[in-house]
Design an enzyme around this catalytic site. Structure first.
Site, PDB file in Angstrom:
ATOM      1  CB  THR A 273      -0.926  -0.080   1.265  1.00 11.19           C
ATOM      2  OG1 THR A 273      -1.869  -1.264   1.115  1.00 11.19           O
ATOM      3  CG2 THR A 273      -1.791   1.380   1.317  1.00 11.19           C
TER       4      THR A 273
ATOM      5  CG  ASN B 145      -5.656  -7.998  -6.062  1.00  7.35           C
ATOM      6  OD1 ASN B 145      -5.645  -7.314  -7.151  1.00  7.35           O
ATOM      7  ND2 ASN B 145      -6.326  -7.690  -5.155  1.00  7.35           N
TER       8      ASN B 145
ATOM      9  CD  GLN C  15      -1.653 -11.082  -5.441  1.00 10.61           C
ATOM     10  OE1 GLN C  15      -1.381 -12.097  -5.552  1.00 10.61           O
ATOM     11  NE2 GLN C  15      -2.372 -10.568  -4.371  1.00 10.61           N
TER      12      GLN C  15
ATOM     13  CB  SER D 164       3.486  -6.552  -0.967  1.00  8.39           C
ATOM     14  OG  SER D 164       2.779  -6.975   0.417  1.00  8.39           O
ATOM     15  N   GLY D 165       5.895  -7.864   1.031  1.00  7.08           N
ATOM     16  CA  GLY D 165       6.666  -8.997   1.669  1.00  7.08           C
ATOM     17  C   GLY D 165       5.592 -10.089   1.689  1.00  7.08           C
ATOM     18  CG  HIS D 166       1.398  -9.650   3.400  1.00  7.47           C
ATOM     19  ND1 HIS D 166      -0.007 -10.004   3.117  1.00  7.47           N
ATOM     20  CD2 HIS D 166       1.252  -8.330   3.045  1.00  7.47           C
ATOM     21  CE1 HIS D 166      -0.651  -9.285   2.753  1.00  7.47           C
ATOM     22  NE2 HIS D 166       0.047  -8.087   2.607  1.00  7.47           N
TER      23      HIS D 166
ATOM     24  CB  THR E 124      13.842   3.433  13.142  1.00  2.00           C
ATOM     25  OG1 THR E 124      14.294   4.680  13.679  1.00  2.00           O
ATOM     26  CG2 THR E 124      14.894   2.318  13.255  1.00  2.00           C
TER      27      THR E 124
ATOM     28  CB  CYS F  96     -10.160  -4.431   0.391  1.00  2.00           C
ATOM     29  SG  CYS F  96      -8.409  -4.872   0.210  1.00  2.00           S
TER      30      CYS F  96
HETATM   31  C1  LIG Z   1      -2.025  -7.032  -1.222  1.00  2.00           C
HETATM   32  C2  LIG Z   1      -1.732  -6.270  -2.501  1.00  2.00           C
HETATM   33  C3  LIG Z   1      -1.438  -4.705  -2.211  1.00  2.00           C
HETATM   34  C4  LIG Z   1      -1.399  -4.273  -0.703  1.00  2.00           C
HETATM   35  O1  LIG Z   1      -0.049  -4.516  -0.178  1.00  2.00           O
HETATM   36  P1  LIG Z   1      -0.023  -4.596   1.641  1.00  2.00           P
HETATM   37  O2  LIG Z   1       1.175  -4.982   1.643  1.00  2.00           O
HETATM   38  O3  LIG Z   1      -0.898  -5.769   1.956  1.00  2.00           O
HETATM   39  O4  LIG Z   1      -0.229  -3.357   1.770  1.00  2.00           O
HETATM   40  C5  LIG Z   1      -1.700  -3.956  -3.417  1.00  2.00           C
HETATM   41  N1  LIG Z   1      -1.780  -4.368  -4.410  1.00  2.00           N
HETATM   42  C6  LIG Z   1      -2.049  -5.762  -4.746  1.00  2.00           C
HETATM   43  C7  LIG Z   1      -1.987  -6.243  -6.102  1.00  2.00           C
HETATM   44  C8  LIG Z   1      -2.087  -6.682  -3.857  1.00  2.00           C
HETATM   45  O5  LIG Z   1      -2.158  -7.757  -4.161  1.00  2.00           O
END
Ligand SMILES: *Cc1c(COP(=O)(O)O)cnc(C)c1O
Length: 407
Positions: A72, A151, A179, A199-201, A238, A326
């Site tokens: 995000t 996504n 993605q 994004s890490g997760h 930081t 979301c």
């Molecule tokens: C999950 C996702 C985001 C947001 O990433 P976060 O690390 O959860 O803030 C943005 N764009 C796409 C396409 C995503 O799948």
């Protein structure tokens, strides 16, 4: 109970190898990377190694990677940063109707601040047309942001062609590759993009950490925050050292995974898609039939609410999703499915199955064992069913006629 996780587009588990590496930077190596002493130097060194690993996954230079709090923030940083710094050159910015809310809502916010925003439509497969993009460009356009892979429906966009068009006109190009990273090859030079969100997760790293790639020479306003000089003045605060170390390790592992894993996942995906379409009537695939992520299957089941399917699946231990995380939780159908021209009542019956490293063929078999009876039971209960086949071809007229759709 058997548990099957089919929601890897929403988030992924942290891989044990990643967690192990991260652990050291929570306890032993806790120094602030800005500090000059031994403890600081230790984490500074690890931070720069992580930067190299992230850069390596996308073919970038380490100094082009800026660590932050996740996808995000990357989308906000990229879009806001380019639009604001190039405002004197032009106030027109372009995106697509199927973007993640992190992109769409940033564009909407800029629209309220005097920018002219073009939101490109998509076709029935969720694909943006190159002609539409070319026609939307004006001499005031400074930024185009189109996601690499969706996504929600898994469709992969022709980013290379779109970025080439932007380059020709001296327009900066951003892509949200959150993605696609780690699932298909993502190379910033091959794609020709100027900015790219990570994004890490979504790649077996932790939540709350991410990175933005910014090509050297891109005119981009730096830190969104006022504060210290971290990340070469590009992102104050930081550094999230344990998260960054974990992101680096996750990227390193993702490079290895790009060998055989996408082919394995695509095999499972194709088996799932074929089984669902062959065995469950009044069901259609959403998204592109071939230009889609190897781990992504998404469907609309007619005459059923997606939420009822999710709850029934959850009771059988299967975790899937309806639209994006979301939008689930709200009763509005997904903006992506609506943009693809899918009627309201059909969009309500959407299910997304996103596979990952932990999934096997047995998981698909289990899904095919439990899903048909769930669909049968819910359809028998559904008032939408009374509309019968007519609903299939109809647009919102049928939706309005049905009392259960607009709640
Ligand atoms: C999950 C996702 C985001 C947001 O990433 P976060 O690390 O959860 O803030 C943005 N764009 C796409 C396409 C995503 O799948």
């Amino acid at each position: 109970m058997r548990r099957v996780y089919f929601d890897h587009s929403a988030t992924t588990p942290v891989r044990p190898e990643v967690a192990e590496e991260m652990q050291k930077f929570l306890t032993d190596n806790f120094g602030n990377p800005t500090s000059l002493h031994y403890f600081g130097r230790q984490t500074r060194k690890a931070l720069e190694e992580a930067r190299e690993k992230v850069a390596a996954l996308i073919g970038a230079k380490p100094e082009e990677i800026i660590f932050n709090s996740g996808g995000t923030e990357s989308d906000n940083m990229a879009i806001h940063g380019v639009a604001m710094l190039n405002k004197n050159r032009g106030n027109h910015i372009i995106t697509s109707a199927i973007e993640h809310h992190a992109v769409l809502n940033t564009f909407k916010a800029l629209g309220k601040q005097g920018f002219t925003v073009t939101i490109l439509p998509v076709d029935k497969y969720g694909m943006v047309s190159l002609d539409d993009l070319a026609n939307a460009i004006t001499d005031k356009t400074t930024l185009i942001s189109i996601m690499h892979a969706s996504n929600e429906v898994g469709t992969i966009q022709p980013i290379k062609e779109m970025a080439a068009l932007a380059k020709e006109k001296n327009i900066f190009f951003h892509t949200d590759a959150i993605q696609s990273m780690g699932k298909i090859p993502v190379n910033v030079d091959d794609l020709g993009v100027d900015l790219l969100s990570i994004s890490g997760h979504k790649i077996y790293g932790p939540k709350g950490v991410g990175a933005l790639y910014v090509r050297k020479g891109t005119r981009w306003r730096q830190s969104l925050f006022h504060g210290g000089a971290q990340e070469r003045l590009r992102r104050a605060g930081t550094e999230n050292v344990p998260g960054i170390i974990a992101l680096g390790r996750a990227c390193e592992l993702a490079v290895e995974e790009l060998g055989a894993e996408p082919t394995r996942l695509a095999g499972l995906r194709d088996k799932l898609i074929k089984s669902v379409l062959d065995n469950i009537a009044y069901t259609r695939l959403t998204g592109h039939p071939t230009k889609r992520l190897p781990n992504h299957a998404s469907f609309c089941f007619e005459f059923i609410e997606g939420e009822s399917m999710l709850l029934s699946l959850d009771m059988k231990g299967i975790a899937a999703s309806s639209g994006s995380a979301c939008t689930s939780g709200s009763l509005e159908p997904s903006h992506v499915l609506l943009a693809m021209g899918i009627p309201h009542e059909l969009a309500h019956g959407s299910i997304r199955i996103t596979l990952g490293r932990d999934n096997s063929e047995e998981d698909i078999d289990y899904f095919m064992e439990v899903m048909p009876p769930i669909v049968e039971r819910l359809r028998a209960m559904s008032p939408l069913d009374q509309e019968n086949e007519f609903v299939m071809e109809s647009s919102c007229a049928a939706c309005k006629a049905s009392t259960s759709c607009h709640r």
